[in-house]
Design a protein around this motif. Structure first.
Motif, PDB file in Angstrom:
ATOM      1  N   LYS A   1       0.831  -1.205   0.000  1.00 62.17           N
ATOM      2  CA  LYS A   1       0.000   0.000   0.000  1.00 62.17           C
ATOM      3  C   LYS A   1       0.864   1.252   0.000  1.00 62.17           C
ATOM      4  CE  LYS A   1      -3.969  -1.570   2.674  1.00 62.17           C
ATOM      5  NZ  LYS A   1      -4.730  -1.312   3.903  1.00 62.17           N
ATOM      6  N   VAL A   2       0.334   2.316  -0.588  1.00 64.17           N
ATOM      7  CA  VAL A   2       0.971   3.625  -0.510  1.00 64.17           C
ATOM      8  C   VAL A   2       0.463   4.287   0.759  1.00 64.17           C
ATOM      9  CG1 VAL A   2       1.198   5.884  -1.597  1.00 64.17           C
ATOM     10  CG2 VAL A   2       1.172   3.831  -3.001  1.00 64.17           C
ATOM     11  N   LYS A   3       1.374   4.650   1.653  1.00 60.43           N
ATOM     12  CA  LYS A   3       1.015   5.258   2.930  1.00 60.43           C
ATOM     13  C   LYS A   3       1.709   6.609   3.065  1.00 60.43           C
ATOM     14  CE  LYS A   3      -1.030   2.828   5.618  1.00 60.43           C
ATOM     15  NZ  LYS A   3      -2.465   2.719   5.806  1.00 60.43           N
ATOM     16  N   ARG A   4       1.079   7.502   3.805  1.00 60.88           N
ATOM     17  CA  ARG A   4       1.667   8.804   4.067  1.00 60.88           C
ATOM     18  C   ARG A   4       1.979   8.926   5.555  1.00 60.88           C
ATOM     19  NH1 ARG A   4      -0.096   9.490  -0.510  1.00 60.88           N
ATOM     20  NH2 ARG A   4      -1.426  10.792  -1.682  1.00 60.88           N
ATOM     21  N   PHE A   5       3.136   9.500   5.865  1.00 61.45           N
ATOM     22  CA  PHE A   5       3.532   9.718   7.252  1.00 61.45           C
ATOM     23  C   PHE A   5       4.183  11.091   7.343  1.00 61.45           C
ATOM     24  CE2 PHE A   5       6.608   9.318  10.748  1.00 61.45           C
ATOM     25  CZ  PHE A   5       5.718   9.063  11.772  1.00 61.45           C
TER      26      PHE A   5
ATOM     27  N   VAL B   1       5.409  10.538   1.368  1.00 58.40           N
ATOM     28  CA  VAL B   1       4.775   9.373   0.765  1.00 58.40           C
ATOM     29  C   VAL B   1       5.752   8.210   0.795  1.00 58.40           C
ATOM     30  CG1 VAL B   1       3.746   8.452  -1.343  1.00 58.40           C
ATOM     31  CG2 VAL B   1       3.366  10.831  -0.724  1.00 58.40           C
TER      32      VAL B   1
ATOM     33  N   GLN C   1       5.882   3.564   0.507  1.00 59.20           N
ATOM     34  CA  GLN C   1       5.161   2.400   0.034  1.00 59.20           C
ATOM     35  C   GLN C   1       5.643   1.171   0.795  1.00 59.20           C
ATOM     36  OE1 GLN C   1       4.795   1.961  -4.142  1.00 59.20           O
ATOM     37  NE2 GLN C   1       3.775   0.002  -3.978  1.00 59.20           N
ATOM     38  N   ARG C   2       4.684   0.362   1.233  1.00 63.43           N
ATOM     39  CA  ARG C   2       5.018  -0.902   1.879  1.00 63.43           C
ATOM     40  C   ARG C   2       5.512  -1.888   0.823  1.00 63.43           C
ATOM     41  NH1 ARG C   2      -0.259  -1.819   5.755  1.00 63.43           N
ATOM     42  NH2 ARG C   2       0.117  -0.062   7.147  1.00 63.43           N
TER      43      ARG C   2
END
Length: 107
Positions: free
Chosen positions: A74-78, A82, A84-85
């Motif tokens: 998944k593309v995740k934002r923190f 941006v 990606q797992r």
């Protein structure tokens, strides 16, 4: 056209440990235990016969079937960045009647 019987891969114990990375312990994966199924995270290049040989060799059980799923990361934002797992592969292993694997204990 007849289907040829695939012969079992001849692997050492260390190579079998490299195929299966970890058990998947989620609510959905544990629901499969009532159908005599166990879910593992495996190498992305692992094939169904290789996964079957690894599970039978490591856990001393009889495998009925192996289903595989390629899971995209998944593309995740923190904090605005941006990321990606990693992609990974799951294997749902159906065991023969009378066989079971307890994934909560170590091998």
């Amino acid at each position: 056209m007849s289907a040829a019987k695939a012969k079992k891969p001849n692997l050492s114990k260390d190579e079998l440990y490299d195929v299966i990375l970890s058990p998947v312990i989620t609510e959905k994966a544990t629901m499969g235990s009532q159908y005599n199924q166990v879910t593992f995270k495996v190498r992305t290049d692992a094939t169904k016969p290789l996964i079957k040989a690894a599970v039978e060799g490591l856990f001393n059980v009889k495998v009925k079937a192996v289903n595989t799923i390629n899971v995209r990361g998944k593309v995740k934002r923190f904090r605005g960045h941006v990321g990606q797992r990693s992609d990974y592969k799951k294997a749902i292993v159906s065991l023969a009647e009378g066989h079971s694997i307890d994934v909560t204990t170590g091998i």
